[in-house]
Design a protein around this motif. Structure first.
Motif, PDB file in Angstrom:
ATOM      1  N   ARG A   1       0.828  -1.188   0.000  1.00 12.57           N
ATOM      2  CA  ARG A   1       0.000   0.000   0.000  1.00 12.57           C
ATOM      3  C   ARG A   1       0.877   1.258   0.000  1.00 12.57           C
ATOM      4  NH1 ARG A   1      -2.416   3.505   3.107  1.00 12.57           N
ATOM      5  NH2 ARG A   1      -4.558   4.105   2.675  1.00 12.57           N
ATOM      6  N   LYS A   2       1.963   1.217   0.756  1.00 14.15           N
ATOM      7  CA  LYS A   2       2.889   2.361   0.788  1.00 14.15           C
ATOM      8  C   LYS A   2       3.471   2.602  -0.594  1.00 14.15           C
ATOM      9  CE  LYS A   2       4.687   3.107   5.362  1.00 14.15           C
ATOM     10  NZ  LYS A   2       5.474   2.413   6.378  1.00 14.15           N
ATOM     11  N   HIS A   3       3.899   1.501  -1.208  1.00 15.15           N
ATOM     12  CA  HIS A   3       4.489   1.563  -2.539  1.00 15.15           C
ATOM     13  C   HIS A   3       3.506   2.215  -3.505  1.00 15.15           C
ATOM     14  CE1 HIS A   3       7.650  -0.360  -5.084  1.00 15.15           C
ATOM     15  NE2 HIS A   3       6.825   0.100  -5.990  1.00 15.15           N
ATOM     16  N   LEU A   4       2.275   1.792  -3.379  1.00 12.60           N
ATOM     17  CA  LEU A   4       1.242   2.284  -4.267  1.00 12.60           C
ATOM     18  C   LEU A   4       0.982   3.765  -4.043  1.00 12.60           C
ATOM     19  CD1 LEU A   4      -1.394   0.799  -5.929  1.00 12.60           C
ATOM     20  CD2 LEU A   4      -2.358   2.260  -4.197  1.00 12.60           C
ATOM     21  N   THR A   5       0.924   4.160  -2.781  1.00 12.76           N
ATOM     22  CA  THR A   5       0.675   5.572  -2.489  1.00 12.76           C
ATOM     23  C   THR A   5       1.793   6.438  -3.066  1.00 12.76           C
ATOM     24  OG1 THR A   5      -0.141   4.679  -0.412  1.00 12.76           O
ATOM     25  CG2 THR A   5      -0.213   7.043  -0.646  1.00 12.76           C
ATOM     26  N   GLN A   6       3.029   5.936  -2.969  1.00 12.85           N
ATOM     27  CA  GLN A   6       4.147   6.684  -3.572  1.00 12.85           C
ATOM     28  C   GLN A   6       3.917   6.882  -5.064  1.00 12.85           C
ATOM     29  OE1 GLN A   6       7.640   4.409  -2.845  1.00 12.85           O
ATOM     30  NE2 GLN A   6       7.575   4.796  -0.641  1.00 12.85           N
ATOM     31  N   PHE A   7       3.515   5.800  -5.703  1.00 15.04           N
ATOM     32  CA  PHE A   7       3.277   5.861  -7.138  1.00 15.04           C
ATOM     33  C   PHE A   7       2.196   6.891  -7.461  1.00 15.04           C
ATOM     34  CE2 PHE A   7       0.278   4.357 -10.380  1.00 15.04           C
ATOM     35  CZ  PHE A   7       1.062   4.477 -11.509  1.00 15.04           C
ATOM     36  N   ILE A   8       1.130   6.856  -6.661  1.00 14.83           N
ATOM     37  CA  ILE A   8       0.026   7.780  -6.918  1.00 14.83           C
ATOM     38  C   ILE A   8       0.474   9.223  -6.734  1.00 14.83           C
ATOM     39  CG2 ILE A   8      -2.258   8.508  -6.099  1.00 14.83           C
ATOM     40  CD1 ILE A   8      -2.827   5.590  -5.451  1.00 14.83           C
ATOM     41  N   LEU A   9       1.317   9.466  -5.708  1.00 13.01           N
ATOM     42  CA  LEU A   9       1.811  10.824  -5.489  1.00 13.01           C
ATOM     43  C   LEU A   9       2.700  11.270  -6.638  1.00 13.01           C
ATOM     44  CD1 LEU A   9       2.479  10.711  -1.670  1.00 13.01           C
ATOM     45  CD2 LEU A   9       0.685  11.962  -2.873  1.00 13.01           C
ATOM     46  N   LYS A  10       3.499  10.339  -7.138  1.00 12.90           N
ATOM     47  CA  LYS A  10       4.386  10.671  -8.243  1.00 12.90           C
ATOM     48  C   LYS A  10       3.606  10.992  -9.515  1.00 12.90           C
ATOM     49  CE  LYS A  10       8.109   7.846  -7.384  1.00 12.90           C
ATOM     50  NZ  LYS A  10       8.682   6.555  -7.753  1.00 12.90           N
ATOM     51  N   LEU A  11       2.456  10.340  -9.645  1.00 16.28           N
ATOM     52  CA  LEU A  11       1.639  10.529 -10.840  1.00 16.28           C
ATOM     53  C   LEU A  11       1.319  11.988 -11.097  1.00 16.28           C
ATOM     54  CD1 LEU A  11      -1.073   7.751 -10.577  1.00 16.28           C
ATOM     55  CD2 LEU A  11       0.766   7.905 -12.236  1.00 16.28           C
ATOM     56  N   LYS A  12       1.134  12.728  -9.992  1.00 17.20           N
ATOM     57  CA  LYS A  12       0.698  14.106 -10.081  1.00 17.20           C
ATOM     58  C   LYS A  12       1.591  14.920 -11.013  1.00 17.20           C
ATOM     59  CE  LYS A  12       0.706  16.644  -6.373  1.00 17.20           C
ATOM     60  NZ  LYS A  12       0.484  17.070  -4.989  1.00 17.20           N
ATOM     61  N   GLU A  13       2.885  14.539 -11.036  1.00 11.49           N
ATOM     62  CA  GLU A  13       3.821  15.338 -11.827  1.00 11.49           C
ATOM     63  C   GLU A  13       3.592  15.167 -13.327  1.00 11.49           C
ATOM     64  OE1 GLU A  13       7.417  13.766 -10.283  1.00 11.49           O
ATOM     65  OE2 GLU A  13       6.756  14.230  -8.234  1.00 11.49           O
ATOM     66  N   GLN A  14       3.267  13.930 -13.729  1.00  9.60           N
ATOM     67  CA  GLN A  14       3.178  13.698 -15.177  1.00  9.60           C
ATOM     68  C   GLN A  14       1.742  13.685 -15.684  1.00  9.60           C
ATOM     69  OE1 GLN A  14       4.624   9.746 -15.150  1.00  9.60           O
ATOM     70  NE2 GLN A  14       6.254  10.256 -13.705  1.00  9.60           N
ATOM     71  N   ILE A  15       0.801  13.535 -14.770  1.00  7.95           N
ATOM     72  CA  ILE A  15      -0.563  13.293 -15.236  1.00  7.95           C
ATOM     73  C   ILE A  15      -1.484  14.423 -14.823  1.00  7.95           C
ATOM     74  CG2 ILE A  15      -2.521  11.717 -14.925  1.00  7.95           C
ATOM     75  CD1 ILE A  15      -0.427   9.474 -14.856  1.00  7.95           C
ATOM     76  N   ASP A  16      -2.345  14.824 -15.751  1.00  9.75           N
ATOM     77  CA  ASP A  16      -3.204  15.975 -15.509  1.00  9.75           C
ATOM     78  C   ASP A  16      -4.235  15.709 -14.419  1.00  9.75           C
ATOM     79  OD1 ASP A  16      -1.841  17.204 -17.416  1.00  9.75           O
ATOM     80  OD2 ASP A  16      -3.383  17.141 -18.958  1.00  9.75           O
ATOM     81  N   LEU A  17      -4.843  14.516 -14.493  1.00  8.37           N
ATOM     82  CA  LEU A  17      -5.976  14.269 -13.619  1.00  8.37           C
ATOM     83  C   LEU A  17      -5.936  12.830 -13.127  1.00  8.37           C
ATOM     84  CD1 LEU A  17      -8.721  15.240 -12.498  1.00  8.37           C
ATOM     85  CD2 LEU A  17      -9.747  14.477 -14.629  1.00  8.37           C
ATOM     86  N   VAL A  18      -6.018  12.645 -11.839  1.00  7.53           N
ATOM     87  CA  VAL A  18      -6.060  11.302 -11.274  1.00  7.53           C
ATOM     88  C   VAL A  18      -7.400  11.113 -10.592  1.00  7.53           C
ATOM     89  CG1 VAL A  18      -4.913   9.637  -9.781  1.00  7.53           C
ATOM     90  CG2 VAL A  18      -3.585  11.461 -10.847  1.00  7.53           C
ATOM     91  N   MET A  19      -8.085  10.023 -10.955  1.00  9.79           N
ATOM     92  CA  MET A  19      -9.356   9.719 -10.309  1.00  9.79           C
ATOM     93  C   MET A  19      -9.266   8.334  -9.691  1.00  9.79           C
ATOM     94  SD  MET A  19     -12.096  10.945 -13.128  1.00  9.79           S
ATOM     95  CE  MET A  19     -13.597  10.740 -12.200  1.00  9.79           C
ATOM     96  N   ILE A  20      -9.702   8.218  -8.458  1.00 10.35           N
ATOM     97  CA  ILE A  20      -9.659   6.927  -7.783  1.00 10.35           C
ATOM     98  C   ILE A  20     -11.054   6.599  -7.253  1.00 10.35           C
ATOM     99  CG2 ILE A  20      -8.688   5.628  -5.861  1.00 10.35           C
ATOM    100  CD1 ILE A  20      -6.175   7.176  -6.083  1.00 10.35           C
ATOM    101  N   ALA A  21     -11.553   5.447  -7.632  1.00 11.38           N
ATOM    102  CA  ALA A  21     -12.792   4.956  -7.015  1.00 11.38           C
ATOM    103  C   ALA A  21     -12.364   4.049  -5.879  1.00 11.38           C
ATOM    104  CB  ALA A  21     -13.609   4.169  -8.028  1.00 11.38           C
TER     105      ALA A  21
END
Lengths: 573, 274
Positions: A466-486
């Motif tokens: 879960r930690k690994h995943l959260t890191q990935f999601i935080l990193k996404l912000k830099e390259q990706i315009d919009l992140v949506m999580i259900a």
């Protein structure tokens, strides 16, 4: 002493495996216990539980040593069928345990097989116990996930076993339905005296329902303790990738000896010591409304034809504009329409009414292949994304199909980033749950999208993954315009989201910041949402602003160290 | 093309799934569905086999009218009828065209018509018998006439897994689409696009097989715990399962009507020839 299960010196090794899964294990379970079995992935939880109904060593014939007695029967001399009259087993992938077409048929399947003449009455009674009696004539495939789980349980109860083993009930269910199943288990335990053994990751459920906890690590029993004592071992649990309740985490990090477990205890514990002065808090910057939303829903509706030829409305009157830089969490119960909302954006389903645009392009006129240039969708079940025979090929599928130049280098980079280098030639389907999840995210990253949609990314993960995943999601912000999580994971919502959308029966009943949402208990209740413990605690303690993570809660204490009467506080408890 | 597109839209995975399940379970309230499976087996052994040995067009036509009637009574889904008609037309049409290539003439139509009638009678009789029986009734019927329990279990389990199979296939198919690339241009008569979809449809089976195999593992374990193996050996279980089967008035009535009707067409075929 009323011992029901006795495990003595058991060592078991699966055929073809290099190491034993269970090593010299000793255990005793008493009648009427509500036992939680915890341990990180691969610690032997399921293997241990499969001893009780004899699937091990009769079905999996590995190297077995030691002795196991269940209700007076030695498992070596009893068949799986005999033992199953004493032990009911609800599997983690419970859907595959339902083998008949109709609900009542499935519930009475086992007693029928054992030639019991009252098999239908037994089935009916079991359905009543779990609260499914009104659905007896329905088809199994028309049930919701939560109902299927209850049916799997009813299938066991029809045999009236003394022991019920339930494998990770909260992994596949949303918190609301998980609670429902635990309430049933509680009733079976308290009123009917059944012994319940539950494999469980969520310590908040353990704190509420279980009496004792068995901790396993690498095939050995670390200890078996009363629940309170067990959950107080915050350091040990954290080391083994198990989340203790947030209040316990916070207290332990502040150096307390006796940590609170439940909310009430936590309120009593922190009431005296909480600093009232408001530390400087950086509120997330509200995203500026730009001229052009990335995604725009305008009066979107969606329905499908159900089995009984009725039109089932999944989404109605959805109006939504999502802007660049937002971190959007979509929450609500199973069946509220979360996945459908995401899938509409990918173009695999077309809105039935209204218009949906992604980057001012109408989705209705685009094929999913075309939408994939902008949008990546990560399935809830990673297995459904694996279409090639190795991790590397799966990750490379998108850039290869599009003949992107030098994609091999990019793929190697991504494999590195997701810690998949050693696994790259393995078949994705044969990996563990956490590894599969990583692979599915790597597939999404390789698509280089501007919008990424994640469907329940943290379901059934241990802490490390879960930690690994959260890191990935935080990193996404830099390259990706919009992140949506259900998601159902309110901890993820409270730590990550800048905007929360609550769906209820296909309609948006809330759209705004998490602050507003969490401070509205009526709304949370209506949508079947349970805020993380730390949020409820902050609300109960009246702290302002509310803390959304253990870290920020702790910081509250660190900024005013002189007013920190911890020694005293730990003596209160 | 627009008509084809709207047809393709309607014919979604979801739709096919619903049609199939309705075919299997949906019409269990019709008169024929309430008959004992054994009655239908008996009826079918005549209507399914006899047409091969009958050459009188009069009798075949009479039988065809009868099975059309029974098919209507079963309220079978239109999709099944559509597939059946396509199959029959395709078969006869292809034979007709092939015969022209090998020196046939229009005279071929009459024997082809006879063949088509035979096939139609048999197909419609199959639909009447098997679409009106739910998988459970079929299984019970087979069990009753001495087929091993494993077979009847497999039938009902197969149907139980059918929706899951469809959903899984749909997910995999969509995974291909969500990461793949469709042809830029549709090509002549949508040739490229059609090829692309056929490729995906075939490719999707491989992951499907693997994921189903994985699911089956839990099922086998669960069956073991639910006494599946034990049941196949225990005669008492068979008796319990078959307790509901009973040949009643309706069964005799149905068979009697069929026999009377057959007799009447056999007799009248002596007097009327065409």
């Amino acid at each position: 002493m009323n011992e029901l299960i006795h495990v003595e010196n058991v060592t078991f090794q699966y055929p073809g495996a290099e190491h034993p899964v269970l090593k010299k294990m000793n255990l005793s379970v008493e009648k009427g216990e509500f036992l939680a079995v915890i341990g990180s992935n691969g610690s032997g939880k399921s293997t241990l539980c499969k001893l009780f109904n004899g699937l091990i060593p009769h079905f999996y014939t590995g190297d077995f040593e030691g002795s196991v007695t269940v209700n007076g029967l030695n498992i070596l001399n009893s068949s799986v069928a005999d033992l199953s009259c004493h032990v009911g087993y609800v599997f983690q992938d419970f859907e595959n345990q339902l083998v008949q077409a109709r609900v009542l048929e499935d519930a009475s399947f086992a007693p029928l097989n054992f030639g019991m003449e009252d098999y239908l009455q037994r089935g009916r009674r079991a359905l009543e116990l779990v609260g499914l009696a009104h659905l007896a004539d329905e088809f199994v495939w028309q049930l919701s996930g939560g109902q299927k789980h209850l049916l799997a349980l009813a299938g066991c109860l029809a045999m009236n076993p003394d022991i019920i083993v339930i494998d990770e009930p909260t992994a596949q269910l949303d918190p609301y339905h998980a609670k429902e199943i635990y309430e049933v288990l509680k009733k079976l335990n308290k009123q009917y005296g059944k012994t319940i053994i539950s494999i469980e990751h969520h310590t908040e459920f353990i704190a509420e329902y279980c009496d004792t906890v068995l901790l396993l690590n690498k095939g050995s029993v670390i200890w078996k303790r009363p629940m309170r004592q067990a959950l107080s071992e915050v350091d040990l649990l954290t080391e083994l990738n198990i989340y203790p309740p947030q209040a316990a985490q916070a207290a332990s990090r502040l150096g307390a000896d006796h940590v609170p477990i439940t909310l009430n205890e936590a309120v009593a514990f922190f009431k005296e010591m909480i600093p009232r002065s408001t530390p400087s808090v950086t509120k997330p910057e509200p995203v500026q409304a730009q001229e052009e939303p990335v995604i725009r829903f305008d009066q979107v509706g969606f329905s499908y034809k159900s089995m009984n030829k009725k039109q089932a409305q999944v989404l109605k009157n959805i109006n939504l504009s999502l802007f660049k830089g937002e971190q959007v969490a979509i929450v609500g119960n199973n069946g509220a329409g979360k996945s459908t909302l995401l899938r509409l954006i990918t173009g695999v389903k077309k809105p039935e009414s209204g218009t949906l645009t992604v980057r001012s392009q109408s989705v209705a006129s685009c094929t999913p292949e075309k939408m994939a240039d902008h949008v990546a969708y990560i399935y809830q079940n990673p297995e459904q994304m694996f279409i090639d025979d190795s991790v590397k090929k799966d990750v490379a599928f998108f850039p290869k199909a599009r003949k992107i130049k030098d994609y091999e280098n990019k793929i190697d980079e991504i494999l590195e980033q997701f810690d998949l280098v050693d696994l790259q030639d393995k078949d994705s389907r044969l990996m563990s749950g956490g590894q599969q999840r990583r692979a599915s995210l790597a597939i999404g990253a390789a698509m280089n999208p501007s919008v990424i949609l994640l469907d329940e990314p943290t379901a059934s993960l241990d802490m490390a993954t879960r930690k690994h995943l959260t890191q990935f999601i935080l990193k996404l912000k830099e390259q990706i315009d919009l992140v949506m999580i259900a998601t159902h994971d309110m901890q993820l919502v409270s730590e990550w989201a800048t905007r929360v959308i609550v769906l209820h029966h296909g309609q948006i009943i809330f759209d705004g910041g998490k602050e507003e949402l969490f401070s509205n208990p009526a709304l949370m209740d209506k949508a079947g949402l349970v805020p993380p413990q730390i949020v409820t605690l902050s609300l109960a303690l009246n702290v302002d602003p509310v803390d959304y993570s253990v870290d920020s809660f702790i910081n509250r204490f660190k900024e005013v160290p002189e007013e920190w009467p911890l020694q005293k506080a730990s003596q209160i408890n | 093309m627009a008509a084809a597109k709207s047809f393709a839209d309607k014919l979604s995975f979801e739709q096919i799934k619903i049609e199939l399940l309705n075919t299997a379970y949906g019409n269990d309230r019709t008169l024929i569905a309430k008959l004992d499976p054994r009655t239908l087996f008996l009826w079918y052994t005549f209507f399914g086999i006899a047409p091969w040995f009958i050459y009188s067009k009069m009798i075949l036509a009479g039988m065809l009218v009868f099975v059309i009637g029974t098919t209507i009574m079963t309220k079978v889904s239109r999709l099944i009828i559509f597939i059946l008609i396509m199959g029959l037309l395709g078969e006869s049409g292809y034979l007709l065209i092939a015969s022209f290539f090998f020196g046939g003439n229009l005279g071929i139509i009459v024997p082809l018509l006879t063949l088509t009638m035979k096939l139609s009678v048999i197909s419609l009789a199959s639909i009447t018998a098997f679409c009106s029986m739910s998988p459970e009734r079929l299984g019970e019927g087979l069990l009753r006439i001495g087929v091993p329990g494993q077979v009847s279990f497999s039938i009902s389990y197969g149907y139980r897994m059918l929706p899951t199979l469809f959903e899984e296939y749909n997910h995999i198919f969509m995974s291909y689409r969500l990461r793949g690339k469709s042809p830029e241009k549709h090509g002549l008569f949508y040739f490229r696009t059609v090829i692309y979809f056929i490729k995906l449809a075939v490719k999707s089976f491989y992951p499907l097989l693997l994921s189903m195999a994985k699911r089956a593992r839990t099922t086998v374990e669960a069956l073991e715990t639910k006494g599946g193996q034990y049941a196949f050996r225990n005669p008492a279980v068979k008796k319990l399962k078959l307790a509901k089967l009973r040949i009643g008035k309706n069964d005799y009535f149905f068979l009697l009507i069929s026999v009377l009707y057959l007799m009447s067409i056999f007799i009248s075929s002596h007097y009327v020839q065409f």
